[in-house]
Design an enzyme around this catalytic site. Structure first.
Site, PDB file in Angstrom:
ATOM      1  N   THR A 292       0.922  -1.322  -0.202  1.00 20.65           N
ATOM      2  CA  THR A 292      -0.022   0.052  -0.083  1.00 20.65           C
ATOM      3  C   THR A 292       0.993   1.293   0.091  1.00 20.65           C
ATOM      4  O   THR A 292       2.162   1.125   0.260  1.00 20.65           O
ATOM      5  CB  THR A 292      -1.053  -0.006   1.291  1.00 20.65           C
ATOM      6  OG1 THR A 292       0.066   0.336   2.492  1.00 20.65           O
ATOM      7  CG2 THR A 292      -1.631  -1.180   1.386  1.00 20.65           C
ATOM      8  N   ASP A 293       0.350   2.259  -0.255  1.00 20.02           N
ATOM      9  CA  ASP A 293       0.967   3.484   0.027  1.00 20.02           C
ATOM     10  C   ASP A 293       0.770   3.856   1.418  1.00 20.02           C
ATOM     11  O   ASP A 293      -0.049   3.179   2.244  1.00 20.02           O
ATOM     12  CB  ASP A 293       0.273   4.851  -1.005  1.00 20.02           C
ATOM     13  CG  ASP A 293       1.280   5.851  -1.324  1.00 20.02           C
ATOM     14  OD1 ASP A 293       2.195   5.945  -0.394  1.00 20.02           O
ATOM     15  OD2 ASP A 293       1.421   6.422  -2.078  1.00 20.02           O
ATOM     16  N   TYR A 294       1.496   4.987   1.982  1.00 21.86           N
ATOM     17  CA  TYR A 294       1.659   5.154   3.255  1.00 21.86           C
ATOM     18  C   TYR A 294       0.059   5.605   4.009  1.00 21.86           C
ATOM     19  O   TYR A 294      -0.618   6.287   3.730  1.00 21.86           O
ATOM     20  CB  TYR A 294       2.219   6.413   3.540  1.00 21.86           C
ATOM     21  CG  TYR A 294       3.167   7.036   4.666  1.00 21.86           C
ATOM     22  CD1 TYR A 294       4.462   6.978   4.416  1.00 21.86           C
ATOM     23  CD2 TYR A 294       2.587   7.334   5.685  1.00 21.86           C
ATOM     24  CE1 TYR A 294       5.206   7.278   5.582  1.00 21.86           C
ATOM     25  CE2 TYR A 294       3.116   7.607   6.800  1.00 21.86           C
ATOM     26  CZ  TYR A 294       4.470   7.627   6.849  1.00 21.86           C
ATOM     27  OH  TYR A 294       5.257   7.812   8.071  1.00 21.86           O
ATOM     28  N   THR A 295      -0.233   4.412   4.849  1.00 24.08           N
ATOM     29  CA  THR A 295      -1.197   4.409   5.943  1.00 24.08           C
ATOM     30  C   THR A 295      -2.652   4.323   4.912  1.00 24.08           C
ATOM     31  O   THR A 295      -3.653   4.771   5.556  1.00 24.08           O
ATOM     32  CB  THR A 295      -1.259   5.804   6.598  1.00 24.08           C
ATOM     33  OG1 THR A 295      -1.471   6.897   6.008  1.00 24.08           O
ATOM     34  CG2 THR A 295      -0.270   5.786   7.537  1.00 24.08           C
TER      35      THR A 295
END
Length: 755
Positions: A292-295
Site C-alpha cells: 500500500t501507499d503510506y497508511t
C-alpha cells in the site's frame, strides 16, 4: 550469529539449500530458483500467524520522515517479529545494525527488506523524473536508474518506491514532477527503461534493487489537481490511458506494485478487488507483491467505505494487498479476522510467499548483510563517473523554449554578463522534490557553472533581485542597475523544490512571489535576456513567452545543475530535449493535452458556437513534444511503402530530416497516428513512435518507421481490444503540432492481443 530456534535450520536442510545467515560470501552466486518454492513453502509451514503478519507489515524508521508518524516503536516491533520490512532506513551501518537485531532477536531470523524513495538518484541526484523524460533518451533514462540502484544498494537498500508511472495531465497536481508526463506510449517505454535500470539483469546481484510501479491506479487524474483527491473516470479511459504503463511495467518484470491513495469507481484503490485481483493477478498474471501507499489502509475509513480499521484490513487483504505500509492494521486486527473467518489464512500465506520469494531472489536468505557493506558504500557513493552521468542526463533534459534572434548560445568571451535571480547561488532547490538521501549541499549552483564556462576576461555581475516567495521588491533596484551595466542578462527564476511533488498542489502556476515583476523590470532594460527556469511542473508564463527573448526550461536538474546549464548556455551542448507535458497559457485551460478528442463542434475562430474560450485561444503555450535547438531541421514529405495494410502486415514510413542550421544537433523525430472513424470516438493524435538522431550540420538522415496493427489497436465499443478497418492519418514531425502528414487504410477488423 545464533538463532532462537533450530526450526529455520531444519527448513534449510529439508530444502537442500546451502544457506546460512552466519556466512558472508565474497563470491556472489545466484540463489537456486528451482528450490525457491520448496524453501518458502517449508518456511511458511513453521511460521505462526503472528510471524506471517509481521512479514506483511512495513514500518518506517525514524531515519527519514515521508508521511504522518504512526509508530515510534519500530525497533521493538522488529525484535518481536512484528515487522518484515523497514523503509526510510539507509546507510550501510544503520541497515546492518537493524538486520543484526532482527536476526538475533526473532524466532526464525527471516531477513528484513529495506525500502526507500530512490526516485531520481540516491546521493548523486539526477534531474527530477519529469525533466529526465524530456530527454526522450531511453538509454540514458536506464543509466540514471542504474546509477541510483548501485548507490542505494551500497547503503543497504533492497527496494525503491519508484518509478512513478502515473499519466499526469494536470500541472496543478504537484506530483507531475515525479512521472513521465502526459502520453501513454512514452510513459510506457520510459517505465520499462527505469525498471530495467533499477532491477538490472539479475536481482541476486547486490547492486540491484526491487522496483515498484506506482501508484496503481489513475492517481494522476485527481479532481481539481488536488493531491489525494477523488478520481472519477470511465472504465474506457482507465484502460486506454491509465493502465497501459502498469501493464508495460509487468512486461518489464517489475517486482512490486504500490496502491494509490485515490478512489476509483467508488472504491479506494487499496481495497479494489477489480484492480488488485481481477486485473493485476488474474488477467495480467503479476507474480510480485503489492504494497500500500503510506497508511492508505486506515484511510479507507475516512473515504467512508468501511466502518473501522478492522474492516479496512479485511477489505485490503481480501482485495489483493500483500503488505501494509505504516498503518499496522494487519498486525492489530487480522488475527481476529482470521478467527472470525473473514480472512482466510491461505490468503495470508499467499501474500507471505510472494514477499519471501522476493527476499529469496535478492539472496537475503543466503546473506542478509550482502547489501550493507560500508566499504563498498564508501567506494561507490558519488563516484566521479556518477557525477559525470548526472551532468550528462541534466543537459539532455533542458528544453529550449524560445531563442529569438539566436541569442543563445552565449559567447564565452562576453565582456560583461549579469546573472540575476533568487536561484543563482542556490544549492538546496536544485535537487528538486523527492531527493531523498541526495547530498544537496554538494550541488553545483548556476553561478559556479557559469564562472567555470566563461572566459577569464568576462566580468560577471550579480544581483539576487528578490526571494522565491513573498512580496519584497527591495532588491529590484540593484537588479535593474546590474542589468543595465551588462551586455547580456541571465535571469534565473523558478519554484523552490517544496512547491512541487507530493502534497504540493497549486491553483496559481505563475512564477511564485514577485518573480514575474522582476522579469518584467529586467526586460524593460532592453538588454538581451535569457530566462533560465527551474521548476517541477509546467508554469503559466504567457507574458514571459511573449516578451523574454530566450527561455530555457531547466527543471530541477540535480547536483550537477550548474555545469549542465552552463553547457547549454554557452553552446558546449546543443539542447535536444522536448516537452513531455503540455504548457498551458493559463490555469483556466487545464486539463490540456495534445491527444484530446475532437468534439462535435471543433474549434473555428469565425464561429461563436464552437468549443472554445472567449478570453483565450484553445491552443497551448507550448505543445507536447515541443523543443528547439540551436540548429534548424527541415522535414521532407512522408513516403509509404504501401497505402493499405491487412491485419497480418505492416506499413513502413520513411522521411528525410536535414540539418539546415549552423550547429550539429540531435532531433527527436515523432510519429503520430489518428484513427479517422472508430466505433468509439478517437483522439486527434496519438504518439506511436519516435527516434532520437544526431545529424551533423548540412547533412541529412533518412528515417524509417514501422507501423504495425498493434499500433492501431484500441478498446472498441464492446471493450474488446482490437483494430477496425478504415482510414488513418499518419503524422511525422518535430512536435505534436508541427508535422507532415499522409494517409493509409486498414483493410480488416480483427482482435489484437493486448501488449
Amino acid at each position: 550469529m545464533r538463532f532462537k530456534s533450530i526450526l529455520i535450520i531444519t527448513v534449510l536442510l529439508v530444502s537442500g539449500l546451502n544457506i546460512g545467515h552466519a556466512k558472508k560470501k565474497n563470491k556472489i552466486t545466484p540463489p537456486d530458483l528451482q528450490k525457491m518454492d520448496q524453501f518458502v513453502d517449508s518456511l511458511i509451514n513453521i511460521m505462526t500467524l503472528e510471524e506471517k503478519l509481521g512479514q506483511l507489515t512495513l514500518f518506517s524508521s525514524n531515519w527519514d520522515i515521508t508521511g504522518p508518524i504512526t509508530n515510534n516503536n519500530y525497533i521493538e516491533d522488529v525484535n518481536k517479529g512484528k515487522v518484515g520490512s523497514i523503509f526510510n532506513a539507509y546507510s550501510a551501518d544503520f541497515t546492518y545494525r537493524l538486520q543484526k537485531e532482527n536476526l538475533e532477536n526473532t524466532r526464525l531470523g527471516i531477513p528484513l527488506l529495506f525500502g526507500y524513495d530512490v526516485v531520481h538518484g540516491h546521493w548523486t541526484t539526477f534531474p527530477i523524473p519529469l525533466a529526465e523524460s524530456c530527454s526522450w533518451d531511453l538509454e540514458w533514462l536506464e543509466k540514471a536508474a542504474r546509477v541510483a540502484a548501485i548507490e542505494a544498494s551500497s547503503e543497504g537498500l533492497h527496494w525503491t518506491f519508484a518509478p512513478m508511472i502515473d499519466i499526469a495531465r494536470d500541472p496543478r497536481w504537484g506530483r507531475v514532477a515525479e512521472g513521465a508526463g502526459e502520453d501513454v506510449y512514452l510513459g510506457s517505454v520510459i517505465a520499462k527503461a527505469r525498471i530495467k535500470g533499477f532491477q538490472g539483469d539479475e536481482l541476486y546481484k547486490n547492486n540491484t534493487i526491487l522496483a515498484c510501479a506506482k501508484h496503481y491506479a489513475a492517481y494522476g487524474v485527481a479532481q481539481a489537481g488536488r493531491d489525494y483527491h477523488t478520481v472519477d473516470i470511465s472504465n474506457r479511459e482507465l484502460w486506454s490511458t491509465y493502465l497501459p504503463p502498469f501493464k508495460a511495467a509487468i512486461n518489464a518484470g517489475v517486482a512490486t506494485f504500490m496502491t494509490s491513495f485515490n478512489e476509483l469507481d467508488g472504491t479506494p484503490c487499496t481495497g479494489s478487488k477489480y484492480l488488485l485481483d481481477d486485473i493485476l493477478r488474474k488477467k495480467w498474471k503479476f507474480d510480485g507483491f503489492v504494497v500500500t501507499d503510506y497508511t492508505s489502509i486506515m484511510e479507507m475509513t475516512k473515504h467512508g467505505n468501511v466502518k473501522d480499521d478492522k474492516e479496512a484490513g479485511e477489505v485490503a487483504i481480501n482485495a489483493g494487498v500483500d503488505m501494509d505500509m505504516q498503518s499496522g492494521i494487519f498486525n492489530d486486527h487480522l488475527p481476529q479476522s482470521v478467527k472470525e473467518g473473514k480472512v482466510l489464512e491461505t490468503r495470508i500465506n499467499k501474500a507471505v510467499k510472494d514477499i519471501l520469494k522476493m527476499k529469496y531472489k535478492l539472496g537475503l536468505f543466503d546473506d542478509p548483510f550482502r547489501y550493507s557493506n560500508a566499504e563498498r558504500a564508501k567506494k561507490t557513493l558519488m563516484k566521479p563517473e556518477f557525477l559525470t552521468a548526472s551532468r550528462e542526463m541534466a543537459k539532455r533534459s533542458i528544453v529550449l523554449l524560445k531563442n529569438d534572434d539566436q541569442i543563445l548560445p552565449l559567447d564565452k568571451n562576453v565582456d560583461k554578463l549579469a546573472v540575476i535571480g533568487p536561484l543563482v547561488h542556490n544549492k538546496r532547490d536544485l535537487v528538486g522534490t523527492w531527493s531523498g538521501a541526495g547530498k544537496w549541499e554538494k550541488s553545483v549552483p548556476v553561478m559556479e557553472g557559469i564562472k567555470n564556462a566563461v572566459s577569464p576576461n568576462t566580468e560577471i555581475l550579480y544581483a539576487k533581485g528578490c526571494e522565491f516567495l513573498g512580496d519584497d521588491k527591495s532588491g529590484f533596484e540593484e537588479a535593474i542597475a546590474t542589468a543595465n551595466k551588462a551586455d547580456v542578462v541571465v535571469l534565473v527564476v523558478g519554484e523552490p523544490q517544496h512547491l512541487s511533488g507530493e502534497a504540493a498542489s497549486r491553483t496559481n502556476l505563475e512564477l511564485p512571489g514577485v518573480q514575474p515583476e522582476l522579469v518584467k523590470e529586467i526586460v524593460k532594460t532592453g538588454k538581451p535576456v535569457v530566462m533560465v527556469m527551474m521548476n517541477g511542473r509546467p508554469l503559466t508564463i504567457d507574458w514571459e513567452a511573449a516578451n523574454v527573448p530566450a527561455i530555457l526550461e531547466t527543471w530541477h536538474l540535480g547536483v550537477q545543475a550548474g555545469p549542465a546549464i552552463a553547457d547549454v548556455l554557452f553552446g558546449d551542448y546543443n539542447p535536444s530535449a522536448k516537452l513531455t507535458v503540455t504548457f498551458p497559457r493559463n490555469v483556466g485551460q487545464i486539463p490540456i493535452f495534445y491527444n484530446m478528442k475532437n468534439t462535435g463542434r471543433p474549434y473555428d475562430a469565425n464561429d461563436k458556437y464552437r468549443s472554445k474560450y472567449l478570453d483565450s485561444p484553445n491552443t497551448p503555450l507550448y505543445p507536447f513534444g515541443y523543443g528547439l535547438s540551436y540548429t534548424s531541421f527541415e522535414y521532407s514529405e512522408i513516403s509509404l511503402d504501401k497505402t493499405s495494410m491487412s491485419v497480418n502486415e505492416n506499413i513502413k514510413a520513411k522521411i528525410t530530416v536535414r540539418n539546415t542550421g549552423n550547429f550539429d544537433g540531435e532531433e527527436i523525430v515523432q510519429l503520430y497516428i489518428r484513427d479517422l472513424v472508430g466505433s468509439v470516438t478517437r483522439p486527434v493524435k496519438e504518439l506511436k513512435g519516435f527516434q532520437k538522431v544526431f545529424i551533423p550540420k548540412g547533412e541529412s538522415v533518412e528515417l524509417e518507421f514501422t507501423i504495425t496493427p498493434e499500433d492501431l489497436a484500441f478498446y472498441r465499443k464492446d471493450m474488446s481490444y482490437g483494430v477496425e478497418k478504415g482510414d488513418f492519418k499518419l503524422f511525422i514531425g518535430t512536435n505534436s503540432e508541427d508535422v507532415k502528414e499522409t494517409q493509409f487504410t486498414l483493410e480488416q477488423t480483427a482482435p489484437i492481443e493486448e501488449q
